[in-house]
Write a protein that holds these residues in place. Structure first.
Motif, PDB file in Angstrom:
ATOM      1  N   GLY A 136       0.705  -1.225  -0.063  1.00  0.00           N
ATOM      2  CA  GLY A 136      -0.012  -0.113   0.068  1.00  0.00           C
ATOM      3  C   GLY A 136       0.807   1.256  -0.036  1.00  0.00           C
ATOM      4  O   GLY A 136       0.609   2.523  -0.521  1.00  0.00           O
ATOM      5  N   THR A 137       2.052   1.080   0.707  1.00  0.00           N
ATOM      6  CA  THR A 137       2.877   2.198   0.772  1.00  0.00           C
ATOM      7  C   THR A 137       3.470   2.622  -0.936  1.00  0.00           C
ATOM      8  O   THR A 137       3.599   3.801  -1.175  1.00  0.00           O
ATOM      9  N   PHE A 138       3.560   1.504  -1.841  1.00  0.00           N
ATOM     10  CA  PHE A 138       4.083   1.745  -3.010  1.00  0.00           C
ATOM     11  C   PHE A 138       2.914   2.518  -3.681  1.00  0.00           C
ATOM     12  O   PHE A 138       3.133   3.308  -4.416  1.00  0.00           O
ATOM     13  N   THR A 139       1.594   2.272  -3.283  1.00  0.00           N
ATOM     14  CA  THR A 139       0.634   2.902  -4.111  1.00  0.00           C
ATOM     15  C   THR A 139       0.400   4.309  -3.681  1.00  0.00           C
ATOM     16  O   THR A 139       0.033   5.218  -4.486  1.00  0.00           O
ATOM     17  N   MET A 140       0.602   4.503  -2.415  1.00  0.00           N
ATOM     18  CA  MET A 140       0.553   5.829  -1.886  1.00  0.00           C
ATOM     19  C   MET A 140       1.657   6.721  -2.427  1.00  0.00           C
ATOM     20  O   MET A 140       1.502   7.965  -2.967  1.00  0.00           O
ATOM     21  N   GLY A 141       2.893   6.029  -2.967  1.00  0.00           N
ATOM     22  CA  GLY A 141       3.989   6.736  -3.535  1.00  0.00           C
ATOM     23  C   GLY A 141       3.456   7.170  -4.992  1.00  0.00           C
ATOM     24  O   GLY A 141       3.640   8.130  -5.533  1.00  0.00           O
ATOM     25  N   SER A 142       2.771   6.047  -5.683  1.00  0.00           N
ATOM     26  CA  SER A 142       2.007   6.514  -7.039  1.00  0.00           C
ATOM     27  C   SER A 142       1.192   7.754  -7.231  1.00  0.00           C
ATOM     28  O   SER A 142       1.025   8.385  -7.955  1.00  0.00           O
ATOM     29  N   SER A 143       0.393   7.559  -6.033  1.00  0.00           N
ATOM     30  CA  SER A 143      -0.629   8.523  -5.863  1.00  0.00           C
ATOM     31  C   SER A 143      -0.203  10.113  -5.684  1.00  0.00           C
ATOM     32  O   SER A 143      -0.934  11.000  -6.132  1.00  0.00           O
ATOM     33  N   VAL A 144       0.962  10.328  -5.386  1.00  0.00           N
ATOM     34  CA  VAL A 144       1.593  11.919  -5.383  1.00  0.00           C
ATOM     35  C   VAL A 144       2.438  12.494  -6.518  1.00  0.00           C
ATOM     36  O   VAL A 144       2.859  13.317  -6.590  1.00  0.00           O
ATOM     37  N   VAL A 145       2.517  11.352  -7.515  1.00  0.00           N
ATOM     38  CA  VAL A 145       2.998  11.672  -8.738  1.00  0.00           C
ATOM     39  C   VAL A 145       2.242  12.874  -9.428  1.00  0.00           C
ATOM     40  O   VAL A 145       1.022  12.993  -9.464  1.00  0.00           O
ATOM     41  N   GLY A 146       3.215  13.859  -9.635  1.00  0.00           N
ATOM     42  CA  GLY A 146       2.378  15.141 -10.266  1.00  0.00           C
ATOM     43  C   GLY A 146       2.368  16.243  -9.377  1.00  0.00           C
ATOM     44  O   GLY A 146       1.968  17.249  -9.842  1.00  0.00           O
ATOM     45  N   THR A 147       2.330  15.790  -8.124  1.00  0.00           N
ATOM     46  CA  THR A 147       2.007  16.847  -7.100  1.00  0.00           C
ATOM     47  C   THR A 147       3.243  17.351  -6.476  1.00  0.00           C
ATOM     48  O   THR A 147       3.375  18.628  -6.045  1.00  0.00           O
ATOM     49  N   LEU A 148       4.159  16.335  -6.051  1.00  0.00           N
ATOM     50  CA  LEU A 148       5.450  16.589  -5.269  1.00  0.00           C
ATOM     51  C   LEU A 148       6.574  16.084  -6.210  1.00  0.00           C
ATOM     52  O   LEU A 148       6.479  15.359  -7.204  1.00  0.00           O
ATOM     53  N   ASN A 149       7.890  16.877  -5.985  1.00  0.00           N
ATOM     54  CA  ASN A 149       9.023  16.520  -6.816  1.00  0.00           C
ATOM     55  C   ASN A 149       9.589  15.379  -5.887  1.00  0.00           C
ATOM     56  O   ASN A 149       9.088  15.158  -4.598  1.00  0.00           O
ATOM     57  N   LEU A 150      10.912  14.946  -6.089  1.00  0.00           N
ATOM     58  CA  LEU A 150      11.383  13.807  -5.451  1.00  0.00           C
ATOM     59  C   LEU A 150      11.844  14.211  -4.060  1.00  0.00           C
ATOM     60  O   LEU A 150      11.653  13.471  -3.102  1.00  0.00           O
ATOM     61  N   LEU A 151      12.458  15.389  -4.144  1.00  0.00           N
ATOM     62  CA  LEU A 151      12.763  15.783  -2.710  1.00  0.00           C
ATOM     63  C   LEU A 151      11.829  15.930  -1.758  1.00  0.00           C
ATOM     64  O   LEU A 151      11.648  15.702  -0.480  1.00  0.00           O
ATOM     65  N   THR A 155       2.462  13.775   3.588  1.00  0.00           N
ATOM     66  CA  THR A 155       2.945  12.980   4.884  1.00  0.00           C
ATOM     67  C   THR A 155       1.661  12.620   5.634  1.00  0.00           C
ATOM     68  O   THR A 155       1.860  11.279   6.350  1.00  0.00           O
ATOM     69  N   MET A 156       0.386  12.663   5.392  1.00  0.00           N
ATOM     70  CA  MET A 156      -0.796  12.158   6.049  1.00  0.00           C
ATOM     71  C   MET A 156      -0.967  10.968   5.389  1.00  0.00           C
ATOM     72  O   MET A 156      -1.323  10.030   6.050  1.00  0.00           O
ATOM     73  N   LEU A 157      -0.788  10.682   4.145  1.00  0.00           N
ATOM     74  CA  LEU A 157      -0.839   9.673   3.364  1.00  0.00           C
ATOM     75  C   LEU A 157      -0.014   8.622   3.924  1.00  0.00           C
ATOM     76  O   LEU A 157      -0.554   7.258   3.746  1.00  0.00           O
ATOM     77  N   PHE A 158       1.066   8.818   4.013  1.00  0.00           N
ATOM     78  CA  PHE A 158       2.253   7.885   4.285  1.00  0.00           C
ATOM     79  C   PHE A 158       1.734   7.375   5.847  1.00  0.00           C
ATOM     80  O   PHE A 158       2.069   6.361   6.261  1.00  0.00           O
ATOM     81  N   LEU A 159       1.585   8.584   6.452  1.00  0.00           N
ATOM     82  CA  LEU A 159       1.089   8.347   7.986  1.00  0.00           C
ATOM     83  C   LEU A 159      -0.169   7.311   8.194  1.00  0.00           C
ATOM     84  O   LEU A 159      -0.467   6.744   8.771  1.00  0.00           O
ATOM     85  N   GLY A 160      -0.933   7.864   7.087  1.00  0.00           N
ATOM     86  CA  GLY A 160      -2.500   7.314   7.238  1.00  0.00           C
ATOM     87  C   GLY A 160      -2.426   5.827   6.991  1.00  0.00           C
ATOM     88  O   GLY A 160      -3.090   4.990   7.516  1.00  0.00           O
ATOM     89  N   ILE A 161      -1.532   5.085   6.191  1.00  0.00           N
ATOM     90  CA  ILE A 161      -1.324   3.620   6.098  1.00  0.00           C
ATOM     91  C   ILE A 161      -0.940   3.055   7.563  1.00  0.00           C
ATOM     92  O   ILE A 161      -1.492   1.843   7.972  1.00  0.00           O
ATOM     93  N   TYR A 162      -0.263   3.897   8.548  1.00  0.00           N
ATOM     94  CA  TYR A 162      -0.145   3.082   9.835  1.00  0.00           C
ATOM     95  C   TYR A 162      -1.081   3.830  10.771  1.00  0.00           C
ATOM     96  O   TYR A 162      -0.692   3.303  11.886  1.00  0.00           O
ATOM     97  N   SER A 163      -1.990   4.641  10.282  1.00  0.00           N
ATOM     98  CA  SER A 163      -2.917   5.053  11.451  1.00  0.00           C
ATOM     99  C   SER A 163      -3.895   3.943  12.166  1.00  0.00           C
ATOM    100  O   SER A 163      -4.234   4.290  13.278  1.00  0.00           O
TER     101      SER A 163
END
Length: 457
Positions: free
Chosen positions: A56-71, A225-233
């Motif tokens: 699911g973390t992989f999927t959350m990473g996919s979901s922010v493409v186009g919104t955030l840069n790599l840094l 930050t909340m998406l990656f946190l949300g997986i563990y909420s």
């Protein structure tokens, strides 16, 4: 009935009728206070490390493409993991100190009957992620079989995968301890290799798109930050289920570090791999991604077996234990009967729909939505333990169904509803947005509004 009091003398003599046995064998799990603790600090760190390899973390990473840069994506993951570490340490304090599971801990704030509400809210996302990750694991095994033997039957592998996880889950925390400890080295090496392969394969595209994109440091960044946190909420809520297995003697600062540093490597690698590969290929299914990213057949087989193994370590720890304890509490079932039911429920989640490329956005919405419900419950429980109970619980009363904690606590329910409303009003940062309203309302009601200091039947 007035608010239950917390008497240190009483607390020290609690659990007389529900003490756990002096030794703990495989599968010997109960809701009683945990007397025999089987994990040291290093073992506990490895358990969290192995249990946090979520696709699911992989999927959350996919979901922010186009919104955030790599840094920005990297910093967002790091911040999310740091917040997770603090939250786990706070909400796990009661379970660690008293050896009680989440369902018992929740009775202090919500009441004996009321605790079933946060329990069921916690169980639902666990079942969904269980189905999603099991389908991913079965897909990896199916691709290994198809490549090596020409046999392709994903449904059969999914059924077999569930039966395997059912058998492993029967061993309880004894099985979890050894599964996670022995598997952590393989997981770490595989993650490093997968990250290296991703950069090697798509380096040119990544340098063109990801490093030059402006991105955002505003609400979308904090939403990430909340998406990656949300997986563990979900795990933040029931951390006491795990903390009561850790041997005593670890302070809150060190415990926070253990949580954050066990979660960070896996979350960082998986989130960035998903982010980079989706940017380069537009594909969100990890099985398809690594089939394209790895040219060497033996290495591809290793990668696919890692994906399958990682789903087992994550599911058994994070997605089997919580709903199992809920069933044990609500329906008074044995541990193994509850585990059996939990391992059958993912068939009803239609996980084959969740792995589609177009489902990444839907999973993002799912995380945001259930985080809106889990955040207020977390806030209420932390405020209850630290500010209302002053870190002292009366276990005799928490285990007495007809005692002062019987029924529901209206203050907790009102505060949770207000927190949910605040969270849904700011869906991108739902978990964060819910904390202050829920915690503050609960504190005020418990201290200043007399009717809400009573538990009702």
């Amino acid at each position: 009935m007035t608010t239950p009091t917390s008497n240190p003398t009483e607390a020290s003599n609690t659990g007389q009728h529900q003490q756990a046995p002096a030794t703990k064998s495989a599968g010997d799990e109960s809701l009683a206070p945990q007397e025999t603790r089987i994990m040291g600090r290093f073992s506990y760190l490895l358990a969290w490390f192995g249990g946090c390899v979520s696709i699911g973390t992989f999927t959350m990473g996919s979901s922010v493409v186009g919104t955030l840069n790599l840094l920005q994506a990297t910093v967002a993951i790091a911040i999310g993991c740091f917040v997770i570490g603090i939250a786990l340490s706070l909400n796990g304090a009661a379970g660690y100190k008293y050896g009680i599971p989440f369902m018992v801990q929740a009775r202090s704030a919500f009441g004996f009957s009321g605790s079933r509400i946060p329990g069921l809210v916690r169980a639902l996302p666990a079942i969904v992620w269980f189905g999603f990750q099991s389908w991913i694991g079965a897909g990896a095994l199916n691709m290994v079989s198809e490549t090596l033997f020409g046999y392709d039957n994903l449904v059969a592998f999914f059924i077999g995968f569930q039966l395997l996880q059912l058998a492993l889950s029967y061993f309880g925390f004894q099985g979890i301890k050894w599964l996670e400890n022995f598997g952590s080295g393989f997981i770490l090496l595989s993650l490093v290799y997968m990250f290296y392969s991703t950069v090697q394969r798509y380096g040119d595209v990544l340098s063109t798109n990801l490093f030059t994109m402006e991105g955002s440091w505003g609400v979308p960044f904090w939403g990430a930050t909340m998406l990656f946190l949300g997986i563990y909420s979900t795990m933040i809520l029931n951390v006491s289920d795990y903390g009561r297995e850790l041997k005593k003697g670890t302070g809150p600062g060190l415990l926070t570090t253990i949580y954050a540093m066990s979660i960070l490597p896996c979350t960082l690698f998986m989130g960035l791999i998903g982010y980079m590969v989706s940017e380069a290929t537009g594909v969100a299914d990890p099985i398809k991604v690594f089939a394209n990213a790895v040219d060497n057949t033996p290495l591809l087989m290793t990668t696919l077996l890692f994906i399958a193994f990682a789903q087992v370590t994550t599911n058994v720890l994070n997605n089997v234990v919580p709903p199992t304890y809920v069933l044990m509490d609500v329906f008074k079932l044995s541990f193994r009967k509850s585990v059996t039911i939990v391992c059958l429920l993912p068939f009803a989640t239609f996980p084959w729909e969740l792995v589609k490329d177009e489902s990444a956005a839907g999973l993002q919405l799912f995380v945001q939505t259930y985080s809106a419900f889990l955040g207020p419950i977390f806030a209420v429980m932390v405020v209850d333990y630290f500010l209302i109970r002053r870190r002292t619980l009366n276990l005799e009363q928490l285990y007495d169904e007809n005692g002062p904690y019987r029924g529901f606590n209206p203050a907790a329910l009102i505060a949770t509803v207000i927190g949910i409303a605040a969270a849904l009003s700011f869906s991108q940062i739902s978990w964060y947005a819910s904390l202050i309203p829920a915690g503050l309302v609960y504190l005020l009601l418990m201290r200043h509004w007399a009717p809400c200091q009573r538990f009702s039947n």
